[in-house]
Write a protein that holds these residues in place. Structure first.
Motif, mmCIF file in Angstrom:
data_model
loop_
_atom_site.group_PDB
_atom_site.id
_atom_site.type_symbol
_atom_site.label_atom_id
_atom_site.label_comp_id
_atom_site.label_asym_id
_atom_site.label_seq_id
_atom_site.Cartn_x
_atom_site.Cartn_y
_atom_site.Cartn_z
ATOM 1 N N GLY A 73 8.973 17.403 11.528
ATOM 2 C CA GLY A 73 9.464 15.848 11.712
ATOM 3 C C GLY A 73 8.459 14.954 11.817
ATOM 4 O O GLY A 73 8.502 14.043 11.045
ATOM 5 N N LEU A 74 7.396 15.237 12.675
ATOM 6 C CA LEU A 74 6.550 14.330 12.939
ATOM 7 C C LEU A 74 5.701 14.301 11.786
ATOM 8 O O LEU A 74 5.124 13.130 11.251
ATOM 9 N N ASP A 75 5.278 15.235 10.915
ATOM 10 C CA ASP A 75 4.488 15.139 9.679
ATOM 11 C C ASP A 75 5.116 14.601 8.767
ATOM 12 O O ASP A 75 4.584 13.730 7.681
ATOM 13 N N ALA A 76 6.408 14.727 8.607
ATOM 14 C CA ALA A 76 7.379 14.140 7.545
ATOM 15 C C ALA A 76 7.205 12.453 7.794
ATOM 16 O O ALA A 76 7.221 11.621 6.822
ATOM 17 N N ALA A 77 7.584 12.057 9.133
ATOM 18 C CA ALA A 77 7.462 10.760 9.524
ATOM 19 C C ALA A 77 6.289 10.152 9.048
ATOM 20 O O ALA A 77 6.130 8.975 8.676
ATOM 21 N N PRO A 85 5.616 1.493 5.653
ATOM 22 C CA PRO A 85 5.501 1.340 7.027
ATOM 23 C C PRO A 85 6.646 0.776 7.793
ATOM 24 O O PRO A 85 6.711 1.055 9.052
ATOM 25 N N GLY A 86 7.517 -0.056 7.271
ATOM 26 C CA GLY A 86 8.589 -0.817 7.985
ATOM 27 C C GLY A 86 9.801 0.219 8.000
ATOM 28 O O GLY A 86 10.817 -0.240 8.599
ATOM 29 N N GLN A 87 10.023 1.245 7.509
ATOM 30 C CA GLN A 87 11.065 2.175 7.565
ATOM 31 C C GLN A 87 11.662 2.626 8.949
ATOM 32 O O GLN A 87 10.581 3.022 9.767
ATOM 33 N N ILE A 88 12.763 2.479 9.303
ATOM 34 C CA ILE A 88 13.104 3.047 10.535
ATOM 35 C C ILE A 88 13.537 4.579 10.584
ATOM 36 O O ILE A 88 13.976 5.055 9.694
ATOM 37 N N VAL A 89 12.507 5.106 11.226
ATOM 38 C CA VAL A 89 12.607 6.493 11.483
ATOM 39 C C VAL A 89 12.969 6.924 12.692
ATOM 40 O O VAL A 89 12.251 6.505 13.870
ATOM 41 N N ALA A 104 4.718 10.434 18.262
ATOM 42 C CA ALA A 104 6.059 9.743 17.536
ATOM 43 C C ALA A 104 5.694 8.379 17.564
ATOM 44 O O ALA A 104 5.821 7.690 16.628
ATOM 45 N N ARG A 105 5.627 7.643 18.650
ATOM 46 C CA ARG A 105 5.422 6.028 19.068
ATOM 47 C C ARG A 105 4.054 5.630 18.180
ATOM 48 O O ARG A 105 3.943 4.584 17.559
ATOM 49 N N VAL A 109 7.359 5.820 14.683
ATOM 50 C CA VAL A 109 8.713 6.415 14.753
ATOM 51 C C VAL A 109 9.363 5.377 15.781
ATOM 52 O O VAL A 109 9.104 5.171 17.080
ATOM 53 N N ARG A 110 10.862 4.895 15.455
ATOM 54 C CA ARG A 110 11.485 3.750 16.332
ATOM 55 C C ARG A 110 12.220 4.328 17.239
ATOM 56 O O ARG A 110 12.252 3.688 18.476
ATOM 57 N N ALA A 111 12.389 5.744 17.282
ATOM 58 C CA ALA A 111 13.134 6.390 18.584
ATOM 59 C C ALA A 111 13.101 7.469 18.443
ATOM 60 O O ALA A 111 13.041 8.235 17.391
ATOM 61 N N CYS A 112 13.140 8.294 19.649
ATOM 62 C CA CYS A 112 13.276 9.799 19.642
ATOM 63 C C CYS A 112 14.522 10.149 20.702
ATOM 64 O O CYS A 112 14.889 9.419 21.769
#
Length: 131
Positions: A73-77, A85-89, A104-105, A109-112
């Motif tokens: 997930g981190l690599d995909a993000a 860059p503005g995508q909410i992930v 992630a931050r 990435v907007r939330a975990c």
């Protein structure tokens, strides 16, 4: 008198290697008014799905499990956020630790969200979209 058009439903791409988790996320989100516009079985498939959805309906939110085969997930993000860059992930994982959430931050990435909090997903995503 014409009625106002119905507001668009927020869209989500869900990526998780566990079919039951993808289905649970889809059902919870759809019951709360989201449209799941794609489902992926791993990180590479998530990136492929994301690219196929661009241009619209680019999903409003990309929901990624962290531990998936081929590409996590981190690599995909990271790949998705390089593209938009503005995508909410949102990273959605049973395996969240300080190193994962820090990375992630750093990526944007907007939330975990822990899978323990699956029932809270619709509210968390709405808060991010309203935010």
């Amino acid at each position: 008198m014409t009625s106002a058009p119905a507001p668009e439903r927020p869209t989500v791409l869900v990526a998780d290697d566990e079919p039951d988790i993808r289905e649970l996320a889809r059902v919870l989100l759809e019951m709360d008014g989201f449209d799941v516009v794609g489902e992926a079985v791993d990180g590479e498939h998530a990136v492929e799905q994301y690219v196929e959805l661009d241009p619209p309906p680019v999903p409003n939110v990309v929901l990624l499990d962290n531990r998936m085969p081929r590409l996590g997930g981190l690599d995909a993000a990271e790949r998705i956020l390089q593209h938009h860059p503005g995508q909410i992930v949102v990273l959605f994982s049973a395996h969240l630790d300080p190193a994962v959430t820090t990375r992630a931050r750093e990526l944007g990435v907007r939330a975990c969200v822990s899978k323990v909090d699956t029932a809270k997903l619709p509210r968390i995503l709405r808060d991010l979209l309203d935010g």
